[in-house]
Structure formats: structure tokens, C-alpha cells
Scaffold this active site. Structure first.
Site, PDB file in Angstrom:
ATOM      1  N   LYS A 175     -23.264  84.108 -80.755  1.00  0.00           N
ATOM      2  CA  LYS A 175     -24.935  85.333 -80.635  1.00  0.00           C
ATOM      3  C   LYS A 175     -24.856  85.252 -79.394  1.00  0.00           C
ATOM      4  CE  LYS A 175     -25.547  80.230 -79.239  1.00  0.00           C
ATOM      5  NZ  LYS A 175     -25.939  78.637 -79.500  1.00  0.00           N
ATOM      6  N   TYR A 233     -24.816  89.142 -46.142  1.00  0.00           N
ATOM      7  CA  TYR A 233     -26.041  88.091 -46.053  1.00  0.00           C
ATOM      8  C   TYR A 233     -25.810  87.367 -45.281  1.00  0.00           C
ATOM      9  CZ  TYR A 233     -27.878  92.466 -47.771  1.00  0.00           C
ATOM     10  OH  TYR A 233     -27.670  93.510 -48.682  1.00  0.00           O
ATOM     11  N   MET A 257     -25.355  91.886 -53.753  1.00  0.00           N
ATOM     12  CA  MET A 257     -25.759  92.563 -55.607  1.00  0.00           C
ATOM     13  C   MET A 257     -24.495  92.892 -56.323  1.00  0.00           C
ATOM     14  SD  MET A 257     -29.017  94.845 -57.131  1.00  0.00           S
ATOM     15  CE  MET A 257     -29.785  93.505 -56.384  1.00  0.00           C
TER      16      MET A 257
HETATM   17  C1  LIG Z   1     -25.080  77.908 -79.892  1.00  0.00           C
HETATM   18  C2  LIG Z   1     -25.090  76.994 -80.976  1.00  0.00           C
HETATM   19  C3  LIG Z   1     -23.797  76.534 -81.304  1.00  0.00           C
HETATM   20  C4  LIG Z   1     -22.189  77.094 -81.020  1.00  0.00           C
HETATM   21  O1  LIG Z   1     -21.854  75.677 -79.529  1.00  0.00           O
HETATM   22  P1  LIG Z   1     -20.465  75.832 -79.354  1.00  0.00           P
HETATM   23  O2  LIG Z   1     -20.552  74.782 -78.419  1.00  0.00           O
HETATM   24  O3  LIG Z   1     -20.587  76.942 -78.272  1.00  0.00           O
HETATM   25  O4  LIG Z   1     -19.502  75.586 -79.863  1.00  0.00           O
HETATM   26  C5  LIG Z   1     -23.467  76.151 -82.379  1.00  0.00           C
HETATM   27  N1  LIG Z   1     -24.575  75.527 -83.225  1.00  0.00           N
HETATM   28  C6  LIG Z   1     -25.932  75.820 -82.899  1.00  0.00           C
HETATM   29  C7  LIG Z   1     -27.428  75.849 -83.414  1.00  0.00           C
HETATM   30  C8  LIG Z   1     -26.566  76.774 -81.640  1.00  0.00           C
HETATM   31  O5  LIG Z   1     -27.261  77.267 -81.176  1.00  0.00           O
END
Ligand SMILES: *Cc1c(COP(=O)(O)O)cnc(C)c1O
Length: 387
Positions: A51, A280, A328
Site C-alpha cells: 500500500k 527562517y 520547503m
Molecule cells: C499496513 C498494514 C499491514 C502491514 O503492517 P506492517 O507493520 O508494515 O507490517 C498489515 N495489515 C494491515 C491491515 C495493514 O493496514
């Protein structure tokens, strides 16, 4: 100037002129996958979580490598992420880990994307689709999500058996999996054990009801490494695949290689007498004669502003400190102690140079956040170069 040739989404090669880039070492990814798989054992299937653009590493490139290595499943957050993988020819089963809206069901069915199911709206939508003229006989693949204490999406574990029975009676659904997610893995072993027991109790009740669900999973990275009980028959790691450690004790348990390095080059240099302020808010005032280099990277690239006056980078194989606020698009470093620094010199912000290494886990801690947040923040403006 060294030009960066970058593959864009549609496979067109394009030259980028920006001297700031992230190197993604796909050999390191393979190494980590093999290590994780070996640790989980041959009875445990692998769902690699890709993801959020594979935690910033590039979902398509990462998924292609993992598919080539025989990964059993890919986990994404959204339907969009899954469709993108299908568009790029990924054939491996893909589970959307988030809860979707009813209007996403049709595309999931059309592109053979597995949905997380935990509410009646989706269930109703699947039934309605199956009833409609052109979709007679469709089947949508789902994994039911059970909430055992995460308090996010999922059917409460006490109500889950009822929901499982309802879903398993539905002809238009292939109930392929069931899973839960830990809220405090590695931090609270009692609560994690409570979550695991609740899930095991549910699985036992499902078995007693003669309902067969092929895939049962609970283990994120932390549980994959040190909570074998949660392996069931599929593990669901993300972070460790990319070579980051979710716990500082883990290097003893598994040897991982960081996949991503972040690099840039010096674009400006100036001598600074004592008493001058940098950036800044004037949070840094020079105490001596020194040399300050400007780097073309800032918080818009995901170089966290919380690192201002805290982090170090590597140049000429030596550490140099960030001085003043990260802006930035530009960041200043003190190179007064390093001889011969010139415009165009390579600077490592994450990764190795010479005998030294800067790890994301450490930068994240300095910035007051976690490795997950840090790695995902590296923005689209930074081209990814694959090795
Ligand atoms: C993101 C996620 C994972 C992976 O988690 P890690 O800690 O990166 O291994 C597994 N299961 C679900 C439901 C997630 O949202």
C-alpha cells in the site's frame, strides 16, 4: 550534470533534471523477502503489503519483483491501488485492506480484486449486483475483517460468527479469508494475546459450524518476526520487506537490508563569519568561521521539518549537521570541518556513504515520528531510481 532517467507510470522514459533522488535497491528487497519468508516457514503463505506506493518505494516495481518471487498475495489500502497494479499486468491476488464504498464493488469484481468485507452495505451491494441481469452468476472474493481490539474497521469479534454465517450462505461471494489486526503488537503483549485469543476463539467456532475459510491471518511485521502464534496460515508484513525495523531489538532476530536511499547534491556553498543566522526564524547562529552548503531538498520532498538543527547527512564519507530550519525546498548543512567540498558533491540523507550509514528508524525518532510516517512522506517530487 548527471541526468536522471526515470521510468514514468506508463513506461515512458523521461529525463529528470533534479539532483535529488531516491535509489531503490530491488536486490535488497529480494533479500528481505527471502529472509522474512524463511522466518515464517513453509506452512505460512505470504501477503506482502504494498500500500501507499509500496511505502514510497513504487508499488508497480516492487510488486513485479515480489510476483517474480512467488508471493501469494499483495495487500493494498484502496481499490485505486489495486486497479493500478492490474493495469500494469500484476496477476497475483490482491486484497484491499481498507473498507470500500458500495460503488467500488463492481470494479473489484471486474478486475479480480479481493475486498475486505465487514459491513452490510457492501454485502447488500454484492447481492444486488449478482441479481442484476448482466451480472448473473458473478462471484466477488472477500476476506472478512474482524475487530479484536484495533477499533478501526471490522466486525466486533463477538458478532463475527453471525456475520460469517450470513456471508458463507451467499452464493455470489467467495469467502476466501478472515483476518484481524493488532493495535499494540510489540508494545503490549497482554493486549496482543487478548486479541489473538479472541480471534482464535472465533476461528474455533467457525470450524465447529463446518464453515471452511481457506486463509486466516493476523500478523503484521512485528508479529511476523516475534509472535509465531499469530502466523496462522498467512503473514501480512509490510515494513520489514522494505528493510526497516519496527522495533530496535529486531536486528538480533532478522537481518534486513534497507531498500531505499535518499540522495542529493550540493548546489550552493558560502563562507560564513561568526554571528550570522541561517534560515527562517534564525534558529542557528554561527559561532565561528565556517562553510555552509545548501542542498536542494526540503520538507516538500518529505525531508521532515522536525529534523531542523537535529539530523546529520553524509558528505565525503563524513557526517555534517543540518543547521537552521529545513525549508520547503532547501536545507543547509555545516561543512566547515570537511575539506574540499564543492558544488555538485553527492550527499546522502538516508543510506550509506563510506563507512557510515544513516537509518530511517533513527531519523524518524529524531523527528518525533515513526519509520512508517517518514518513509511514506517522501514525496512524488523525488524521482525513484531502480537498481
Ligand atoms: C499496513 C498494514 C499491514 C502491514 O503492517 P506492517 O507493520 O508494515 O507490517 C498489515 N495489515 C494491515 C491491515 C495493514 O493496514
Amino acid at each position: 550534470m548527471k541526468e536522471l532517467t526515470v521510468k514514468t507510470r506508463n513506461g515512458i522514459t523521461r529525463t529528470r533534471y533534479r539532483p535529488t533522488w531516491a535509489e531503490v535497491d530491488l536486490k535488497a528487497l529480494e533479500h528481505n523477502y527471502i529472509k522474512v519468508k524463511r522466518l515464517a516457514g513453509k506452512d505460512v503463505q505470504m501477503m506482502a503489503v504494498v500500500k501507499a506506493n509500496a511505502y514510497g518505494h513504487g508499488t508497480v516495481e516492487v510488486s513485479k519483483v515480489l510476483e517474480g518471487m512467488g508471493v501469494n498475495y499483495l495487500g493494498v489500502a484502496t481499490t485505486d491501488e489495486a486497479v493500478r497494479l492490474r493495469d500494469h499486468g500484476i496477476k497475483t491476488p490482491i486484497l484491499v485492506l481498507g473498507s470500500v464504498l458500495p460503488e467500488e464493488v463492481r470494479i473489484a469484481k471486474d478486475r479480480d480484486i479481493t475486498l475486505t468485507l465487514c459491513n452490510h452495505d457492501i454485502l447488500k451491494e454484492i447481492k444486488a449486483l449478482a441479481k442484476s441481469e448482466e451480472d448473473r452468476g458473478i462471484r466477488v472474493k472477500v476476506h472478512i475483517k474482524v475487530d479484536t481490539g484495533m477499533g478501526r474497521i471490522g466486525v466486533w469479534h463477538e458478532d463475527a460468527l453471525h456475520f460469517v454465517k450470513e456471508v458463507s450462505n451467499e452464493k455470489s461471494i467467495t469467502l476466501e479469508g478472515i483476518y484481524t489486526h493488532f493495535s499494540s503488537a510489540g508494545r503490549d503483549e497482554f493486549f496482543t494475546a487478548y486479541q489473538m485469543e479472541s480471534f482464535e476463539r472465533l476461528l474455533a467456532a467457525i470450524e465447529k459450524s463446518w464453515i471452511k475459510i481457506p486463509l486466516r491471518h493476523a500478523a503484521n511485521s512485528i508479529a511476523t518476526v516475534d509472535y509465531k502464534r499469530a502466523h496462522l496460515n498467512l503473514a501480512r508484513p509490510g515494513l520489514i520487506i522494505y528493510g526497516m525495523y519496527p522495533k530496535y531489538t529486531f536486528p538480533k532476530l532478522i537481518k534486513l537490508k534497507p531498500v531505499l536511499s535518499l540522495k542529493t547534491r550540493v548546489v550552493f556553498l558560502k563562507d560564513i563569519p561568526p554571528g550570522r543566522s541561517i534560515s527562517y526564524g534564525r534558529t542557528f547562529i554561527s559561532q565561528r568561521h565556517t562553510k555552509i552548503a545548501t542542498l536542494p531538498i526540503g520538507y516538500a520532498d518529505g525531508y521532515h521539518r522536525g529534523l531542523s538543527n537535529k539530523a546529520e547527512v553524509l558528505i565525503h564519507g563524513q557526517y555534517a549537521s543540518i543547521v537552521g530550519k529545513i525549508t520547503m525546498d532547501q536545507t543547509m548543512i555545516d561543512v566547515g570541518h570537511i575539506r574540499g567540498v564543492k558544488i555538485g558533491d553527492e550527499v546522502v540523507l538516508i543510506g550509506k556513504q563510506g563507512h557510515h550509514e544513516i537509518r530511517i528508524e533513527k531519523l524518524a525518532r529524531l523527528a518525533g515520528t515513526i519509520a512508517y510516517d517518514f518513509i511514506c512522506a517522501i514525496s512524488n517530487r523525488v524521482p525513484r531510481i531502480y537498481k
